[in-house]
Design an enzyme around this catalytic site. Sequence first.
Site, PDB file in Angstrom:
ATOM      1  NE  ARG A 117     -71.576  39.083  36.853  1.00 33.70           N
ATOM      2  CZ  ARG A 117     -71.545  40.065  37.763  1.00 33.70           C
ATOM      3  NH1 ARG A 117     -70.488  40.213  38.516  1.00 33.70           N
ATOM      4  NH2 ARG A 117     -72.559  40.881  37.879  1.00 33.70           N
ATOM      5  CE  LYS A 139     -73.507  20.472  23.946  1.00 30.15           C
ATOM      6  NZ  LYS A 139     -74.305  19.601  23.068  1.00 30.15           N
ATOM      7  CD  GLU A 181     -74.424   9.888  24.380  1.00 34.82           C
ATOM      8  OE1 GLU A 181     -73.760  10.191  23.367  1.00 34.82           O
ATOM      9  OE2 GLU A 181     -75.478  10.478  24.689  1.00 34.82           O
ATOM     10  CE  LYS A 230     -68.136  15.992  24.757  1.00 37.84           C
ATOM     11  NZ  LYS A 230     -69.323  15.843  25.548  1.00 37.84           N
ATOM     12  CD  GLU A 240     -74.332  21.188  19.799  1.00 34.23           C
ATOM     13  OE1 GLU A 240     -73.993  20.661  20.863  1.00 34.23           O
ATOM     14  OE2 GLU A 240     -75.502  21.137  19.358  1.00 34.23           O
ATOM     15  NE  ARG A 244     -69.875  20.000  22.548  1.00 33.35           N
ATOM     16  CZ  ARG A 244     -69.488  20.376  23.760  1.00 33.35           C
ATOM     17  NH1 ARG A 244     -68.765  21.446  23.915  1.00 33.35           N
ATOM     18  NH2 ARG A 244     -69.837  19.665  24.825  1.00 33.35           N
ATOM     19  CG  ASN A 248     -76.187  17.058  18.874  1.00 39.62           C
ATOM     20  OD1 ASN A 248     -76.088  16.776  20.062  1.00 39.62           O
ATOM     21  ND2 ASN A 248     -76.003  18.282  18.411  1.00 39.62           N
ATOM     22  CG  HIS A 251     -78.097  12.965  20.954  1.00 37.18           C
ATOM     23  ND1 HIS A 251     -77.204  12.004  20.527  1.00 37.18           N
ATOM     24  CD2 HIS A 251     -77.865  13.114  22.283  1.00 37.18           C
ATOM     25  CE1 HIS A 251     -76.465  11.612  21.548  1.00 37.18           C
ATOM     26  NE2 HIS A 251     -76.846  12.268  22.631  1.00 37.18           N
ATOM     27  CG  HIS A 255     -82.726  14.960  22.857  1.00 37.62           C
ATOM     28  ND1 HIS A 255     -81.875  15.954  22.474  1.00 37.62           N
ATOM     29  CD2 HIS A 255     -82.098  14.310  23.878  1.00 37.62           C
ATOM     30  CE1 HIS A 255     -80.780  15.920  23.222  1.00 37.62           C
ATOM     31  NE2 HIS A 255     -80.895  14.933  24.072  1.00 37.62           N
ATOM     32  CG  HIS A 268     -79.480  10.319  26.941  1.00 37.15           C
ATOM     33  ND1 HIS A 268     -80.178  11.227  26.181  1.00 37.15           N
ATOM     34  CD2 HIS A 268     -78.177  10.396  26.530  1.00 37.15           C
ATOM     35  CE1 HIS A 268     -79.338  11.840  25.355  1.00 37.15           C
ATOM     36  NE2 HIS A 268     -78.131  11.351  25.549  1.00 37.15           N
TER      37      HIS A 268
END
Length: 355
Positions: A117, A139, A181, A230, A240, A244, A248, A251, A255, A268
């Site tokens: 955990r 993330k 990025e 960031k 997000e 946040r 994207n 993206h 994606h 990417h």
Amino acid sequence: MINLTVNIKEKFKSYPIIINDNDIGNLKSEILNLLNDKNFVVVISEKVEKLYGKILGFEKKAKFILKDGESQKNLKNYEKILSFCLKKHLTRDDAIIAIGGGGVGDIAGFVAASYMRGINLIQVPTTLLACVDSSVGGKTAVNSTFGKNLIGSFYQPKAVFINTNFLQTLNERIFKTGLGEVVKYAFIEKSCDFSEDINLINFLEENYQNILACDTKILKLLVNYCLLLKISVVEKDETESNLRKILNLGHTYGHAIEKITKYKKFTHGECVVAGIIFAFDLAFKNNLIDKNYLFFMHDIIKKFNFKKIPDFDLKKVISVMKTDKKSSSEFIRFILPVGYAKVNEFEFNELLTIS
Ligand code: GLY
């Protein structure tokens, strides 16, 4: 050396980001000092192990070497790393050290988030993309056969160690995927709610030749600037639900192209750049920005000479974009430019008309 701190207030949690260009041979002791004699497992990219394994000096038996590539970020490897940690008898007080690009950070991060955990996680990003983006903000994820990053969690590291010397040995394509990025951060700066004016667009215009030449001093500044933005965003919205989402930019379309080309044909960052161009076109068509800003964006992108992505059948791209995590069955959500370095979220229907 540059020291930054991420403060996640809701969780009363903060962690340091240390950016330097010290001898890579010192990194192990820098990390172990912070870990205070805790037991640990190192998850390291195969490429990084080949290039730097000896100088890094971690014992063979503590290392899980992960092959490179997006396809390695899978549930099978997730389970293998978990078993490796169990065999090493890691306890909840111990640590996982992730050394590599975004893929290694994501999968090792998800193991750290779920092992007993939650166990300490140290991120050591070795690609530009991981330095400026994925190693910070928590993330973590693995891919499933249904898509990219569909299984994961938000789990903040205990510390991030960035040594810009790793960037010197990246091949041009991998380096440039990180620049995709970086360009994203430049075009969202004023929406990041950061207290100072960095003017990253200006920095890129003035320093693009030094950036492309991997000038260490300039790269340290570049990483610092992107991370200041960031951190500002992540501190205000870790999960997000709001701010946040601006990270994207590029993206939703990017994606979709990655998915259509099975994550094999383009990197990417190349897809994010194509996504930024798509977002600017969409914004221009909807009178959100003027022609000058559209041309200005093209000028900046041209300076970095990114690999061109051909146009894809828009109908197909739209159907894939509808399956994006950020979209719903009715709407496709895009982050679009609305002014100089400013963005906002918009919802479109499947004819790409604002809803
Ligand atoms: N890479 C985007 C984010 O961390 O939210």
